[in-house]
Design a protein around this motif. Structure first.
Motif, PDB file in Angstrom:
ATOM      1  N   ALA A 122      75.977  82.221  37.891  1.00  0.00           N
ATOM      2  CA  ALA A 122      76.429  81.305  36.844  1.00  0.00           C
ATOM      3  C   ALA A 122      75.970  81.767  35.462  1.00  0.00           C
ATOM      4  O   ALA A 122      76.753  81.789  34.499  1.00  0.00           O
ATOM      5  CB  ALA A 122      75.919  79.893  37.130  1.00  0.00           C
ATOM      6  N   ILE A 123      74.694  82.141  35.348  1.00  0.00           N
ATOM      7  CA  ILE A 123      74.161  82.622  34.074  1.00  0.00           C
ATOM      8  C   ILE A 123      74.917  83.864  33.612  1.00  0.00           C
ATOM      9  O   ILE A 123      75.320  83.970  32.434  1.00  0.00           O
ATOM     10  CB  ILE A 123      72.659  82.935  34.198  1.00  0.00           C
ATOM     11  CG1 ILE A 123      71.833  81.658  34.371  1.00  0.00           C
ATOM     12  CG2 ILE A 123      72.164  83.745  32.999  1.00  0.00           C
ATOM     13  CD1 ILE A 123      71.697  80.797  33.137  1.00  0.00           C
ATOM     14  N   LEU A 124      75.153  84.806  34.509  1.00  0.00           N
ATOM     15  CA  LEU A 124      75.821  86.049  34.127  1.00  0.00           C
ATOM     16  C   LEU A 124      77.307  85.838  33.850  1.00  0.00           C
ATOM     17  O   LEU A 124      77.899  86.563  33.037  1.00  0.00           O
ATOM     18  CB  LEU A 124      75.616  87.097  35.217  1.00  0.00           C
ATOM     19  CG  LEU A 124      74.174  87.607  35.347  1.00  0.00           C
ATOM     20  CD1 LEU A 124      74.031  88.546  36.532  1.00  0.00           C
ATOM     21  CD2 LEU A 124      73.712  88.284  34.063  1.00  0.00           C
ATOM     22  N   ASN A 125      77.913  84.858  34.490  1.00  0.00           N
ATOM     23  CA  ASN A 125      79.305  84.546  34.158  1.00  0.00           C
ATOM     24  C   ASN A 125      79.398  83.932  32.760  1.00  0.00           C
ATOM     25  O   ASN A 125      80.324  84.241  31.995  1.00  0.00           O
ATOM     26  CB  ASN A 125      79.897  83.585  35.189  1.00  0.00           C
ATOM     27  CG  ASN A 125      81.402  83.447  35.048  1.00  0.00           C
ATOM     28  OD1 ASN A 125      82.131  84.437  35.037  1.00  0.00           O
ATOM     29  ND2 ASN A 125      81.878  82.216  34.908  1.00  0.00           N
ATOM     30  N   ALA A 239      68.664  76.024  35.639  1.00  0.00           N
ATOM     31  CA  ALA A 239      69.694  75.021  35.926  1.00  0.00           C
ATOM     32  C   ALA A 239      69.893  74.099  34.731  1.00  0.00           C
ATOM     33  O   ALA A 239      71.020  73.696  34.408  1.00  0.00           O
ATOM     34  CB  ALA A 239      69.321  74.215  37.166  1.00  0.00           C
ATOM     35  N   LYS A 240      68.787  73.761  34.057  1.00  0.00           N
ATOM     36  CA  LYS A 240      68.866  72.935  32.849  1.00  0.00           C
ATOM     37  C   LYS A 240      69.643  73.669  31.755  1.00  0.00           C
ATOM     38  O   LYS A 240      70.467  73.062  31.038  1.00  0.00           O
ATOM     39  CB  LYS A 240      67.455  72.606  32.362  1.00  0.00           C
ATOM     40  CG  LYS A 240      67.394  71.719  31.131  1.00  0.00           C
ATOM     41  CD  LYS A 240      67.734  70.281  31.469  1.00  0.00           C
ATOM     42  CE  LYS A 240      67.416  69.360  30.297  1.00  0.00           C
ATOM     43  NZ  LYS A 240      67.657  67.931  30.634  1.00  0.00           N
ATOM     44  N   ILE A 241      69.414  74.966  31.624  1.00  0.00           N
ATOM     45  CA  ILE A 241      70.143  75.765  30.627  1.00  0.00           C
ATOM     46  C   ILE A 241      71.628  75.775  30.939  1.00  0.00           C
ATOM     47  O   ILE A 241      72.475  75.609  30.048  1.00  0.00           O
ATOM     48  CB  ILE A 241      69.562  77.192  30.560  1.00  0.00           C
ATOM     49  CG1 ILE A 241      68.148  77.163  29.960  1.00  0.00           C
ATOM     50  CG2 ILE A 241      70.476  78.118  29.755  1.00  0.00           C
ATOM     51  CD1 ILE A 241      67.418  78.489  30.031  1.00  0.00           C
ATOM     52  N   ILE A 242      71.986  75.980  32.197  1.00  0.00           N
ATOM     53  CA  ILE A 242      73.400  75.969  32.604  1.00  0.00           C
ATOM     54  C   ILE A 242      74.032  74.618  32.276  1.00  0.00           C
ATOM     55  O   ILE A 242      75.151  74.550  31.743  1.00  0.00           O
ATOM     56  CB  ILE A 242      73.520  76.269  34.115  1.00  0.00           C
ATOM     57  CG1 ILE A 242      73.141  77.730  34.383  1.00  0.00           C
ATOM     58  CG2 ILE A 242      74.930  75.985  34.626  1.00  0.00           C
ATOM     59  CD1 ILE A 242      72.960  78.070  35.851  1.00  0.00           C
ATOM     60  N   THR A 253      79.482  65.644  29.003  1.00  0.00           N
ATOM     61  CA  THR A 253      78.265  65.779  29.790  1.00  0.00           C
ATOM     62  C   THR A 253      78.569  66.425  31.141  1.00  0.00           C
ATOM     63  O   THR A 253      79.418  65.937  31.895  1.00  0.00           O
ATOM     64  CB  THR A 253      77.603  64.407  30.015  1.00  0.00           C
ATOM     65  OG1 THR A 253      77.309  63.821  28.743  1.00  0.00           O
ATOM     66  CG2 THR A 253      76.317  64.553  30.817  1.00  0.00           C
ATOM     67  N   LYS A 254      77.896  67.520  31.422  1.00  0.00           N
ATOM     68  CA  LYS A 254      78.111  68.259  32.668  1.00  0.00           C
ATOM     69  C   LYS A 254      76.785  68.498  33.375  1.00  0.00           C
ATOM     70  O   LYS A 254      75.711  68.428  32.773  1.00  0.00           O
ATOM     71  CB  LYS A 254      78.783  69.611  32.389  1.00  0.00           C
ATOM     72  CG  LYS A 254      80.171  69.515  31.776  1.00  0.00           C
ATOM     73  CD  LYS A 254      81.191  68.966  32.771  1.00  0.00           C
ATOM     74  CE  LYS A 254      82.594  69.007  32.207  1.00  0.00           C
ATOM     75  NZ  LYS A 254      83.601  68.491  33.173  1.00  0.00           N
ATOM     76  N   THR A 255      76.861  68.823  34.669  1.00  0.00           N
ATOM     77  CA  THR A 255      75.678  69.149  35.452  1.00  0.00           C
ATOM     78  C   THR A 255      75.747  70.593  35.931  1.00  0.00           C
ATOM     79  O   THR A 255      76.789  71.248  35.844  1.00  0.00           O
ATOM     80  CB  THR A 255      75.558  68.237  36.687  1.00  0.00           C
ATOM     81  OG1 THR A 255      76.634  68.541  37.599  1.00  0.00           O
ATOM     82  CG2 THR A 255      75.611  66.769  36.297  1.00  0.00           C
ATOM     83  N   TYR A 256      74.639  71.057  36.466  1.00  0.00           N
ATOM     84  CA  TYR A 256      74.594  72.370  37.118  1.00  0.00           C
ATOM     85  C   TYR A 256      75.665  72.451  38.202  1.00  0.00           C
ATOM     86  O   TYR A 256      76.406  73.437  38.286  1.00  0.00           O
ATOM     87  CB  TYR A 256      73.202  72.569  37.710  1.00  0.00           C
ATOM     88  CG  TYR A 256      73.076  73.717  38.692  1.00  0.00           C
ATOM     89  CD1 TYR A 256      72.778  74.999  38.257  1.00  0.00           C
ATOM     90  CD2 TYR A 256      73.230  73.491  40.063  1.00  0.00           C
ATOM     91  CE1 TYR A 256      72.641  76.045  39.163  1.00  0.00           C
ATOM     92  CE2 TYR A 256      73.095  74.535  40.977  1.00  0.00           C
ATOM     93  CZ  TYR A 256      72.797  75.804  40.523  1.00  0.00           C
ATOM     94  OH  TYR A 256      72.675  76.827  41.422  1.00  0.00           O
ATOM     95  N   GLY A 257      75.753  71.410  39.028  1.00  0.00           N
ATOM     96  CA  GLY A 257      76.746  71.393  40.098  1.00  0.00           C
ATOM     97  C   GLY A 257      78.168  71.464  39.587  1.00  0.00           C
ATOM     98  O   GLY A 257      79.037  72.078  40.221  1.00  0.00           O
TER      99      GLY A 257
END
Length: 433
Positions: A122-125, A239-242, A253-257
């Motif tokens: 996710a981070i790299l995407n 996960a908080k950063i994502i 407002t979005k979540t990690y999931g």
């Protein structure tokens, strides 16, 4: 106790293809006249028999690894399961004791810290989409905004915050203390998450309260970039950063999931897979069929099925099937999924000097490949892809044995790799170095 040699259930799906061809320069008449000679001189290779034989060999190999583990532990092992895919075939083997229901490649289970590879993806995407710079400090600004990656508030001023980069969190080289694995002052020798969840199994965890423990007790392992220490809390911060980046970029407002579903695993992802990452304390129920993890301690046995995973968001909250995990790790590491091949190479090779085998949410094991492993509440799992042989493997063991302390737990964990090596060796690929 009596050792059980075990019963087994297996399936296989082949990737063999066969395309009839007539060779250039050979007339049909020549082929007809040569046919009796060819038939008399050559034996016919039955590919179906070949596949069946390989399936049986893998099954026998997994049976043996489970039998060896049972002999070492002196009790039954509920199951040991392997899914292996080569360039030409895919084989699934589930080894179980007599009377036990077999696991299938579409049985759901909690795959624990294999989640970290999804977090890195996710981070790299986001990096590929210019939504973040993974080499930036976590106090830096989300590109195109005035919003920092992590909150710029006093309740996020944990040790070394201003010196930590996103990359160091991915590598476990940031020195962030792990309040999920290690004892935290004031909790009776337990970690913060274990103590809190024992007192209230329905507690809704947040990264903010984990960070609060870092601040409250001034907890860290070392200055960023000066060592290596595995940290679930570091991945909770990722996960908080994502969550923050996706919320800013989507305007809601979005979540990690949410991000994982929308970009990495869901119907709009390049390679959709049946995997879920719960973030709510009340999202505890696994779909059917599913396996519960078994934890054996001196004098007790406890199964963990429905379980609050809100303390493990980004670092160990995922669940899915062996088939889905194989599809994910194989396509990802081949550069055929959400990340470009050049970004996959970064994921595999960008390591900290303190641990050259752990890159960006990715481990490397010779003759197993690139991937991750995981251990959570009675579940042990391994996912990996080896580019040298084009072989992927997923291994699942629903057992933690703590009856001999770390010794018996390590026997279970080692069995994951024993099973992976055994399956590879059986099919003619390099095994344990």
């Amino acid at each position: 106790m009596k050792n059980f040699s075990g019963q087994s259930v297996l399936t296989t799906s082949s990737l063999w293809t066969s395309t009839p061809r007539i060779c250039a320069g050979v007339s049909p008449w020549s082929l007809i006249t040569l046919l009796p000679c060819l038939l008399g001189a050559c034996s016919v290779i039955n590919l179906e028999d070949h596949r069946d034989t390989n399936t049986q060999k893998v099954q026998q190999a997994v049976n043996q690894v489970r039998a060896d583990l049972e002999a070492s532990l002196q009790h039954q092992v509920p199951s040991l399961n392997v899914l292996i895919q080569t360039p030409t075939e895919k084989i699934f083997a589930s080894s179980v004791p007599p009377g036990n229901a077999p696991v299938t490649e579409t049985t759901y289970f909690r795959f624990a810290s294999n989640t970290k590879n999804f977090t890195s993806t996710a981070i790299l995407n986001m990096y590929e989409d210019d939504w973040l710079d993974f080499r930036a400090p976590i106090t830096g600004l989300i590109p195109g905004t005035t919003v920092p990656y992590v909150p710029d508030t006093p309740n996020w001023n944990f040790p070394y915050k201003n010196s930590i980069t996103i990359e160091q969190l991915l590598q476990h080289s940031a020195g962030v203390f792990d309040v999920d694995n290690d004892p935290v002052p004031g909790f009776g020798g337990l970690s913060f998450t274990e103590s809190t969840q024992t007192a209230d199994p329905t507690h809704q965890f947040s990264t903010d309260e984990m960070v609060d423990q870092l601040i409250r007790h001034n907890l860290s392992y070392f200055a960023p970039g000066t060592g290596y220490h595995y940290s679930n809390t570091g991945y909770s911060i990722l996960a908080k950063i994502i969550e923050r980046v996706y919320s800013v970029k989507s305007g809601s407002t979005k979540t990690y999931g949410d991000y994982l579903k929308d970009y990495v695993i869901g119907s709009t992802a390049p390679v959709p897979v049946t995997i879920h990452f719960p973030v709510r304390a009340d999202d505890t129920v696994l779909p059917s069929p599913h396996m519960a993890g078994l934890v054996l301690s001196p004098g007790s046995a406890r199964q963990y099925g429905d379980y609050n995973m809100s303390a493990q968001v980004g670092e160990g909250n995922g669940y899915g099937t062996m088939a889905a995990l194989n599809t994910y790790i194989r396509s990802l590491m081949k550069g055929q999924n959400v990340l470009k091949p050049e970004t996959v190479q970064i994921m595999q090779t960008d390591v900290s000097s303190a641990n050259p085998t752990y890159a960006l949410g990715t481990t490397f094991t010779k003759n197993v490949g690139y991937g991750h492993n995981g251990a959570r509440i009675g579940n042990l799992a391994l996912i990996a892809y080896d580019p040298l042989t084009d072989v992927s493997v997923v291994v699942y063991l629903p057992l933690w044995d703590l009856t001999q302390g770390d010794t018996s737990f390590l026997k279970c964990f080692t069995a994951l790799y024993d099973a992976a090596y055994a399956a590879r060796t059986t099919l003619g690929y390099p095994g344990r170095p």
